[in-house]
Design an enzyme around this catalytic site. Structure first.
Site, PDB file in Angstrom:
ATOM      1  CB  SER A 205     -19.301-148.932  57.813  1.00  0.00           C
ATOM      2  OG  SER A 205     -20.152-148.763  56.970  1.00  0.00           O
ATOM      3  CG  HIS A 257     -21.729-149.682  62.199  1.00  0.00           C
ATOM      4  ND1 HIS A 257     -23.033-148.547  61.373  1.00  0.00           N
ATOM      5  CD2 HIS A 257     -21.665-149.691  60.143  1.00  0.00           C
ATOM      6  CE1 HIS A 257     -23.071-148.512  60.243  1.00  0.00           C
ATOM      7  NE2 HIS A 257     -21.917-148.796  59.565  1.00  0.00           N
TER       8      HIS A 257
END
Length: 393
Positions: A205, A257
């Site tokens: 991610s 993230h």
């Protein structure tokens, strides 16, 4: 390598260069019999000039995207190997989708993403801060980006990677996009390790968010190229905001993230810079010597590179000196999880006390005080860990 000569539009649609295609139209043809020899030669020179100009303002070179599909393939292969090592039927016994045999998933109470156990992820190279700092296993900052918690996790990341990455590689080539992907994943791992001190973190991610960050900074650094930049920026910011918003749910490593996005955003200014519109449009004009890059592009490039290097140095020094980011930022944990009446943000690893009396195995979770008994004779550590995780949920 992988380069094609055909024209292609940039990532976010039309650019100002496309307007210059009108210059490729030839003047109205005139029958050669009605022109003098000098006029005919003049017309040929003019036509040749227009043709060269058209070639000169060809927008961008298109690359054949092969690296991003290779990254996707590698992630899938690593997940298959992880499930093979996990071997739920032998090590845990309580599995989901038993018909898959050795590749069956951990019980959904333990892993709702349909994947392996946390112990297997740790063994395969998941990001474990204690092992990174105290056992000098810094390689986990990279290896964790190739592991996934389950089929759901893998599908979401790989579909996003294909959608974004292939188009970016087609525009900028495999070297720049490969570096953007790998370095962004590394940056996400560093921030995750500074704030998520107890859990094991895995997933691509951070690298995927790095591509999103690079797409946004590419618009700013190549500002003169785009004609619909305001709408493009708003659209991209909304996409990023929604994805980061979902990251505050429990079980999601939003720090990876955020770190990946920030790294990709800065790196985009460095790697994805293009010559400005005026240089592309005028480079073949007689006597014109325009600068290849504008001053603001040079300023963005320099500041971003300095911030990127400083951030990596500060992050790595803090990490290997065992600095806990939460001690210096009391509210930062809300960036990764917001507690509600529906869920808890307790990220402490499952820890249990156990007793064995004959075939009766008893366990108590130290986190919530729950106890349970099982008919098991000397269960292996993997089985004990699986039961403890389920009991502490």
């Amino acid at each position: 390598m992988g380069e094609k000569d055909s024209e292609t539009a940039p990532i976010w649609g039309k650019t100002r260069q496309r307007e210059s295609n009108n210059t490729q139209q030839h003047p109205m043809d005139v029958e050669s019999t009605s022109l003098s020899g000098q006029q005919h030669r003049s017309m040929n020179r003019s036509r040749s000039s227009y043709e060269e100009r058209g070639r000169g303002v060809k927008e961008f070179r298109s690359w054949f995207p092969w690296l991003i599909p290779c990254f996707v393939f590698a992630n899938v292969v690593v997940f298959v190997i992880t499930m093979y090592v996990n071997n739920c039927p032998k090590k845990s016994g309580d599995c989901f989708a038993d018909f898959l045999g050795r590749f069956s998933f951990q019980n959904t109470r333990e892993n709702p993403l349909l994947g392996p156990s946390s112990l297997t992820l740790q063994t395969m190279g998941g990001l474990d801060v204690k092992k990174v700092v105290k056992q000098d296993e810094g390689w986990r900052l990279l290896s964790c980006n190739w592991l996934h918690g389950g089929v759901v996790h893998l599908l979401v990341n790989m579909l996003t990677l294909l959608f974004i990455g292939i188009r970016m590689e087609r525009e900028f080539g495999f070297i720049r996009i490969g570096l953007l992907y790998l370095i962004s994943g590394f940056g996400g791992s560093i921030l995750s390790a500074l704030f998520l001190r107890s859990n094991i973190s895995v997933g691509a991610s951070g690298a995927v968010f790095g591509l999103l960050g690079g797409m946004l900074s590419e618009i700013f650094i190549n500002w003169t190229i785009y004609s619909n930049k305001v709408v493009t920026i708003i659209t991209l910011v909304l996409i990023v905001a929604v994805n980061l918003g979902l990251g505050v749910l429990p079980g999601v490593d939003n720090f990876a993230h955020i770190g990946g996005f920030a790294t990709g955003f800065l790196l985009g200014f460095v790697l994805l810079i293009r010559p400005h519109y005026g240089w592309i449009n005028q480079r073949d004009a007689p006597g014109a010597k325009p600068h290849r890059y504008k001053m603001y592009q040079g300023i963005f490039w320099t500041i971003s590179l300095l911030l990127l290097v400083a951030g990596f140095i500060a992050g790595l020094i803090s990490l290997f000196n065992n600095v806990d980011g939460n001690e210096h930022c009391s509210w930062c944990h809300y960036l990764s999880c917001v507690p509600t009446s529906k869920w808890s943000c307790n990220r402490e690893p499952a820890s249990c006390t156990t007793t064995q009396l004959g075939n009766q195995f008893s366990m108590t979770c130290l986190r919530n005080g729950k106890s349970a008994s099982y008919i098991l004779a000397n269960p292996p550590d993997s089985r004990i860990n699986s039961l403890c995780v389920q009991l502490c949920r």
